[in-house]
Design a protein around this motif. Structure first.
Motif, PDB file in Angstrom:
ATOM      1  N   VAL A 128       0.873  -1.179   0.000  1.00  0.00           N
ATOM      2  CA  VAL A 128       0.000   0.000   0.000  1.00  0.00           C
ATOM      3  C   VAL A 128       0.906   1.223   0.000  1.00  0.00           C
ATOM      4  O   VAL A 128       1.778   1.361   0.861  1.00  0.00           O
ATOM      5  N   SER A 129       0.717   2.109  -0.948  1.00  0.00           N
ATOM      6  CA  SER A 129       1.640   3.224  -1.131  1.00  0.00           C
ATOM      7  C   SER A 129       1.432   4.378  -0.145  1.00  0.00           C
ATOM      8  O   SER A 129       2.380   5.075   0.213  1.00  0.00           O
ATOM      9  N   GLU A 130       0.211   4.579   0.307  1.00  0.00           N
ATOM     10  CA  GLU A 130      -0.066   5.711   1.192  1.00  0.00           C
ATOM     11  C   GLU A 130      -0.870   5.238   2.405  1.00  0.00           C
ATOM     12  O   GLU A 130      -2.015   4.807   2.266  1.00  0.00           O
ATOM     13  N   ILE A 131      -0.260   5.324   3.586  1.00  0.00           N
ATOM     14  CA  ILE A 131      -0.898   4.859   4.822  1.00  0.00           C
ATOM     15  C   ILE A 131      -0.985   5.997   5.821  1.00  0.00           C
ATOM     16  O   ILE A 131       0.038   6.606   6.164  1.00  0.00           O
ATOM     17  N   HIS A 132      -2.182   6.308   6.258  1.00  0.00           N
ATOM     18  CA  HIS A 132      -2.392   7.363   7.239  1.00  0.00           C
ATOM     19  C   HIS A 132      -2.982   6.775   8.515  1.00  0.00           C
ATOM     20  O   HIS A 132      -3.645   5.730   8.484  1.00  0.00           O
ATOM     21  N   HIS A 133      -2.772   7.468   9.635  1.00  0.00           N
ATOM     22  CA  HIS A 133      -3.248   6.985  10.928  1.00  0.00           C
ATOM     23  C   HIS A 133      -4.030   8.074  11.667  1.00  0.00           C
ATOM     24  O   HIS A 133      -3.773   9.265  11.488  1.00  0.00           O
ATOM     25  N   ALA A 134      -4.971   7.661  12.498  1.00  0.00           N
ATOM     26  CA  ALA A 134      -5.738   8.583  13.338  1.00  0.00           C
ATOM     27  C   ALA A 134      -6.052   7.889  14.656  1.00  0.00           C
ATOM     28  O   ALA A 134      -6.484   6.739  14.669  1.00  0.00           O
ATOM     29  N   LYS A 135      -5.821   8.610  15.783  1.00  0.00           N
ATOM     30  CA  LYS A 135      -6.072   8.036  17.106  1.00  0.00           C
ATOM     31  C   LYS A 135      -7.479   8.361  17.608  1.00  0.00           C
ATOM     32  O   LYS A 135      -7.946   7.748  18.560  1.00  0.00           O
ATOM     33  N   TYR A 136      -8.092   9.360  16.989  1.00  0.00           N
ATOM     34  CA  TYR A 136      -9.443   9.771  17.382  1.00  0.00           C
ATOM     35  C   TYR A 136     -10.389   9.628  16.195  1.00  0.00           C
ATOM     36  O   TYR A 136      -9.994   9.859  15.043  1.00  0.00           O
TER      37      TYR A 136
END
Length: 222
Positions: free
Chosen positions: A27-35
């Protein structure tokens, strides 16, 4: 494989592990969010920039802290994201194991896969992501495969869930009738509600209301 994926997870260790699994899948673009609120804003911003996410991987439970949020659970996040971007693919990655709740995620929120967190969860997650990418639906962890086959909860309706939730709050018949009337829930007469409670007790083989609520909680209905 998916190009752009968002991971909504409040524990760093799990978020990092999921990210590594996505990297294995190229996967070329991985984003994260804690909320959940942050995850929703990322989805919204991506749409505005004409670069939407292909996949959302979300937990269901998020620990509360000092921060106030509009969206406080994975269920709420998924519902909001689906309304904003109906075509997005969604994989739930959670410790949840209640049949009814898992079924409702597929039937009511339209998720594509459910993977249970556990000892063998990352290979299961990778397999689920690949399956969703290949347009498979109703993908579920092997250990929970019984959940979608379980027909024991088929007769339970939204009305029954509302009734069980009211009972779990300790409301008596007249109070439930008033609450239903104010909420526009029909039928809302005390007699009709009492008959429905008795039907539920028979259905779940409950000895009394307390026993009924205990069973409902075990099943994840309330």
């Amino acid at each position: 494989m998916f190009n752009k994926v968002l991971v909504a997870e409040d524990l760093d260790s799990i978020s990092i592990t999921v990210g590594q699994a996505l990297e294995e899948l190229s996967v070329s673009e991985i984003h994260h969010a804690k909320y959940c609120d942050d995850a929703f804003l990322k989805v919204k911003k991506a749409l505005l920039n004409d670069a939407p996410y292909d996949l959302l991987i979300s937990d269901l439970s998020f620990k509360t802290d000092h921060r106030e949020n509009q969206l406080n659970s994975g269920d709420e996040l998924i519902a909001a994201v689906k309304k904003l971007q109906p075509t997005i693919k969604i994989v739930v990655f959670s410790i949840e194991d209640k049949s009814f709740r898992i079924k409702s995620l597929f039937n009511d929120l339209g998720i594509d896969a459910f993977v249970a967190k556990g000892r063998n969860s990352i290979p299961e997650l990778i397999k689920a992501i690949q399956g969703v990418f290949n347009k498979k639906t109703n993908i579920i962890s092997t250990e929970l495969s019984h959940a979608l086959r379980d027909k024991s909860l088929i007769e339970i309706e939204a009305y029954d869930i509302s009734l069980l939730k009211s009972l779990s709050k300790g409301l008596i018949l007249d109070e439930i009738a008033l609450e239903f009337k104010n909420s526009g829930i029909i039928p809302n007469g005390s007699s009709s509600i009492e008959k429905r409670i008795n039907k539920l007790k028979i259905f779940f083989k409950a000895n009394n209301n307390v026993h009924l609520i205990a069973i409902a909680k075990d099943l994840g209905l309330v």
